[in-house]
Design a protein around this motif. Structure first.
Motif, short mmCIF file in Angstrom:
data_model
loop_
_atom_site.label_atom_id
_atom_site.label_comp_id
_atom_site.label_asym_id
_atom_site.label_seq_id
_atom_site.Cartn_x
_atom_site.Cartn_y
_atom_site.Cartn_z
N LEU A 226 0.85 -1.19 0.00
CA LEU A 226 0.00 0.00 0.00
C LEU A 226 0.89 1.25 0.00
N PRO A 227 0.44 2.32 -0.65
CA PRO A 227 1.25 3.55 -0.66
C PRO A 227 1.26 4.23 0.70
N HIS A 228 2.35 4.93 0.96
CA HIS A 228 2.52 5.71 2.19
C HIS A 228 2.19 4.88 3.44
N THR A 229 2.76 3.70 3.47
CA THR A 229 2.47 2.77 4.57
C THR A 229 3.78 2.23 5.14
N SER A 230 3.79 2.07 6.47
CA SER A 230 4.97 1.51 7.13
C SER A 230 4.77 0.01 7.37
N TYR A 231 5.84 -0.73 7.16
CA TYR A 231 5.80 -2.18 7.35
C TYR A 231 7.01 -2.62 8.18
N GLN A 232 6.83 -3.75 8.84
CA GLN A 232 7.96 -4.36 9.55
C GLN A 232 8.10 -5.81 9.13
N VAL A 233 9.33 -6.16 8.75
CA VAL A 233 9.67 -7.55 8.43
C VAL A 233 10.33 -8.15 9.66
N SER A 234 9.80 -9.24 10.18
CA SER A 234 10.37 -9.88 11.36
C SER A 234 10.82 -11.30 11.01
N VAL A 235 12.06 -11.61 11.37
CA VAL A 235 12.59 -12.96 11.20
C VAL A 235 12.47 -13.65 12.55
N ILE A 236 11.76 -14.77 12.59
CA ILE A 236 11.50 -15.47 13.85
C ILE A 236 12.73 -16.27 14.25
N ALA A 237 13.16 -16.12 15.50
CA ALA A 237 14.35 -16.82 16.00
C ALA A 237 14.10 -18.32 16.13
N GLY A 238 15.19 -19.09 16.02
CA GLY A 238 15.12 -20.52 16.27
C GLY A 238 14.51 -21.36 15.16
N GLN A 239 14.35 -20.79 13.99
CA GLN A 239 13.75 -21.53 12.88
C GLN A 239 14.79 -22.24 12.01
N LEU A 240 15.98 -21.63 11.92
CA LEU A 240 17.03 -22.15 11.04
C LEU A 240 18.30 -22.44 11.83
N LYS A 241 19.15 -23.29 11.25
CA LYS A 241 20.47 -23.55 11.81
C LYS A 241 21.46 -23.70 10.66
N ASP A 242 22.73 -23.43 10.95
CA ASP A 242 23.77 -23.62 9.93
C ASP A 242 24.42 -24.99 10.08
N ALA A 243 25.43 -25.26 9.29
CA ALA A 243 26.07 -26.57 9.29
C ALA A 243 26.72 -26.90 10.63
N ALA A 244 27.10 -25.86 11.39
CA ALA A 244 27.73 -26.06 12.70
C ALA A 244 26.72 -26.20 13.83
N GLY A 245 25.43 -26.04 13.49
CA GLY A 245 24.38 -26.16 14.50
C GLY A 245 23.99 -24.87 15.16
N ASN A 246 24.56 -23.73 14.72
CA ASN A 246 24.18 -22.43 15.28
C ASN A 246 22.78 -22.06 14.80
N VAL A 247 21.96 -21.55 15.70
CA VAL A 247 20.56 -21.24 15.40
C VAL A 247 20.39 -19.74 15.14
N ASN A 248 19.50 -19.42 14.20
CA ASN A 248 19.31 -18.01 13.83
C ASN A 248 18.67 -17.20 14.94
N PRO A 249 19.09 -15.94 15.10
CA PRO A 249 18.47 -15.04 16.07
C PRO A 249 17.27 -14.32 15.45
N SER A 250 16.53 -13.60 16.26
CA SER A 250 15.44 -12.77 15.72
C SER A 250 16.03 -11.53 15.05
N GLN A 251 15.40 -11.11 13.97
CA GLN A 251 15.83 -9.90 13.23
C GLN A 251 14.58 -9.15 12.78
N SER A 252 14.77 -7.88 12.52
CA SER A 252 13.65 -7.08 12.03
C SER A 252 14.14 -5.93 11.17
N SER A 253 13.28 -5.47 10.28
CA SER A 253 13.61 -4.33 9.42
C SER A 253 12.32 -3.58 9.13
N ARG A 254 12.36 -2.26 9.34
CA ARG A 254 11.17 -1.43 9.08
C ARG A 254 11.41 -0.59 7.83
N PHE A 255 10.36 -0.47 7.02
CA PHE A 255 10.47 0.37 5.82
C PHE A 255 9.13 1.02 5.55
#
Length: 260
Positions: A226-255
């Motif tokens: 939508l025009p002239h609208t604010s949004y937030q993208v949230s990455v949910i923690a604990g959903q992914l892991k890398d080859a070493a077993g490290n788990v992703n943290p929560s992240q967010s970005s507003r635009f």
């Protein structure tokens, strides 16, 4: 008598084997020199913080008959990496234990090969015999990955005047997998992301996963924000892991979007 003879022969064989095993621990040269290098040749998984030791089977001096000092050891021992480049180190001589301790400056690099060399004819023993060249090549442990997998989110946090047709992307710098064991796909990656508006209400969207690019692509339902609208993208923690077993943290970005 025959039985005693067999026992005596067995004893001699065992004794000879023990002597052979004891002598094999020492690197022999053209003379009676004995030098034991630690880490031993072709050893792997050495701690990068480890020191290197050269142990001698007898008292020794410099080839010019002078006593050894920590400073003179720099011309006696050489440490190189896999590219044959010299590695700086400090060295200490322990006359009582007859050992040279080599300590690489700043520690060694993880996952690398090194070669330590006792240079030829730099030392002599009590009989005046000069030393042969003795070396050992070894490898350090691979680096430990303790870094959690994080995504680069575009548009970046605080972006303004974002075009209504722009997609949101999350790109990972390494391979990632779902922590629950399921295969990462456009269907299963949906639980990783949440889109909300300025009021906190969830915004309907589609999510696709590109395995080769390690990228999550997000588009709003209907194909445009939508025009002239604010949004937030949230990455949910604990959903992914890398080859070493490290788990992703929560992240967010507003635009915020611009006009039509």
């Amino acid at each position: 008598m025959k039985r005693m003879g067999n026992r005596w022969l067995h004893f001699i064989c065992v004794l000879g084997l023990l002597l052979l095993m004891t002598q094999s621990a020492w690197a022999k040269g053209e003379s009676d020199w004995g030098v034991k290098v630690t880490p031993t040749d072709k050893t792997a998984q050495i701690d990068p913080e480890a020191v290197i030791t050269l142990s001698f089977s007898q008292q020794i001096k410099l080839a010019n008959s002078k006593e050894m000092t920590d400073k003179t050891l720099l011309s006696v021992v050489q440490l190189t990496d896999a590219k044959k480049k010299r590695v700086p180190f400090t060295a200490k001589w322990n006359k009582t234990n007859r050992t040279i301790t080599v300590d690489p400056v700043g520690n060694m690099e993880a996952g690398q090969s090194y070669k330590v060399t006792l240079l030829e004819k730099k030392l002599k023993d009590a009989k005046g015999q000069l030393n042969p060249e003795v070396s050992s090549t070894f490898a350090t442990k691979n680096p430990v990955d303790n870094i959690a997998p994080k995504a680069v989110i575009l548009p970046g946090d605080g972006a303004k005047q974002v075009k209504l047709q722009d997609k949101v992307t999350l790109q990972f710098a390494e391979e990632v997998f779902l922590t629950d064991g399921n295969i990462l796909s456009s269907k299963t990656v949906a639980t990783l992301v949440r889109i909300t508006d300025a009021k906190g209400s969830q915004v309907s969207h589609t999510v696709t996963w590109n395995k080769s690019k390690r990228t999550v692509t997000i588009k709003p339902k209907g194909g445009a924000w939508l025009p002239h609208t604010s949004y937030q993208v949230s990455v949910i923690a604990g959903q992914l892991k890398d080859a070493a077993g490290n788990v992703n943290p929560s992240q967010s970005s507003r635009f915020a979007t611009g006009a039509k």
